[in-house]
Design an enzyme around this catalytic site. Structure first.
Site, mmCIF file in Angstrom:
data_model
loop_
_atom_site.group_PDB
_atom_site.id
_atom_site.type_symbol
_atom_site.label_atom_id
_atom_site.label_comp_id
_atom_site.label_asym_id
_atom_site.label_seq_id
_atom_site.Cartn_x
_atom_site.Cartn_y
_atom_site.Cartn_z
ATOM 1 N N HIS A 37 0.840 -1.188 0.000
ATOM 2 C CA HIS A 37 0.000 0.000 0.000
ATOM 3 C C HIS A 37 0.879 1.243 0.000
ATOM 4 C CE1 HIS A 37 -0.245 0.176 4.745
ATOM 5 N NE2 HIS A 37 0.979 0.018 4.301
ATOM 6 N N CYS B 82 6.152 5.930 4.510
ATOM 7 C CA CYS B 82 4.994 5.163 4.029
ATOM 8 C C CYS B 82 4.264 5.886 2.892
ATOM 9 C CB CYS B 82 4.026 4.865 5.168
ATOM 10 S SG CYS B 82 4.745 3.824 6.444
ATOM 11 N N HIS C 142 4.905 0.260 -0.444
ATOM 12 C CA HIS C 142 5.714 -0.683 0.328
ATOM 13 C C HIS C 142 4.801 -1.810 0.773
ATOM 14 C CE1 HIS C 142 3.850 1.866 3.370
ATOM 15 N NE2 HIS C 142 4.019 0.872 4.233
ATOM 16 N N HIS D 166 3.811 -5.367 3.373
ATOM 17 C CA HIS D 166 3.836 -5.974 4.703
ATOM 18 C C HIS D 166 3.419 -7.430 4.599
ATOM 19 C CE1 HIS D 166 4.220 -2.162 6.871
ATOM 20 N NE2 HIS D 166 3.293 -1.665 6.059
ATOM 21 N N ASP E 39 -4.708 -10.710 -0.562
ATOM 22 C CA ASP E 39 -3.359 -11.279 -0.556
ATOM 23 C C ASP E 39 -2.644 -11.003 -1.879
ATOM 24 O OD1 ASP E 39 -1.252 -12.657 0.669
ATOM 25 O OD2 ASP E 39 -1.876 -14.584 -0.164
ATOM 26 N N HIS E 40 -1.410 -10.556 -1.775
ATOM 27 C CA HIS E 40 -0.555 -10.242 -2.924
ATOM 28 C C HIS E 40 -1.191 -9.193 -3.854
ATOM 29 C CE1 HIS E 40 1.351 -13.930 -1.476
ATOM 30 N NE2 HIS E 40 2.456 -13.331 -1.889
ATOM 31 N N GLU F 137 0.872 -5.670 11.712
ATOM 32 C CA GLU F 137 1.520 -5.121 10.527
ATOM 33 C C GLU F 137 3.026 -5.361 10.576
ATOM 34 O OE1 GLU F 137 0.817 -0.955 8.477
ATOM 35 O OE2 GLU F 137 2.085 -0.749 10.263
#
Length: 136
Positions: A16, A35, A41, A43, A81-82, A125
């Protein structure tokens, strides 16, 4: 009637960029720091789900583990996811902070939970940052 609780943890990797169109570039950098990187970036999130309710007298469970796994897989993991969270329709008009991701996961799961009550969703996170969203 006594309430029992069942919790389960899931892994989710997503990226995100924390950026608000309502803020200037300078304010975005001041608010979100690194960020706010234009390239985003990622997580490796840990998503924890806790369901509470009465224990079914026939099954001995609050909710079937396989049922919860399938629900989380189809409603949350397949969706997030991904992915880059900024491109998900839920985040078109809001910053995809982990607070907002936690709220979104809670809302999605609460609306589809077949039994029990969604008590909370907790998202780690980083090893130092976690976020929780509770039910009513």
């Amino acid at each position: 009637m006594q309430t029992a609780y069942f919790g389960r943890r899931y892994l989710l990797s997503a990226s995100h960029r924390l950026h608000s169109d309502a803020l200037s570039d300078e304010s975005n950098r001041a608010t979100y720091g690194k960020c706010n990187n234009p390239h985003g970036h990622g997580h490796n999130y840990v998503v924890e789900v806790l369901v509470g309710g009465p224990v079914d007298s026939d099954t001995g469970m609050v909710i079937n583990l396989a049922t919860l796994d399938e629900l989380v897989q189809t409603s949350v993991l397949k969706r997030f996811d991904h992915t880059n969270l900024n491109y998900d329709p839920l985040f078109v008009n809001q910053v995809p902070t982990t607070e907002n991701l936690c709220r979104a996961v809670f809302k999605v799961l609460k609306s589809t939970l077949p039994s029990g009550r969604l008590e909370y969703v907790r998202i780690e996170e980083t090893e130092n940052n976690f976020f929780q969203c509770y039910g009513d």
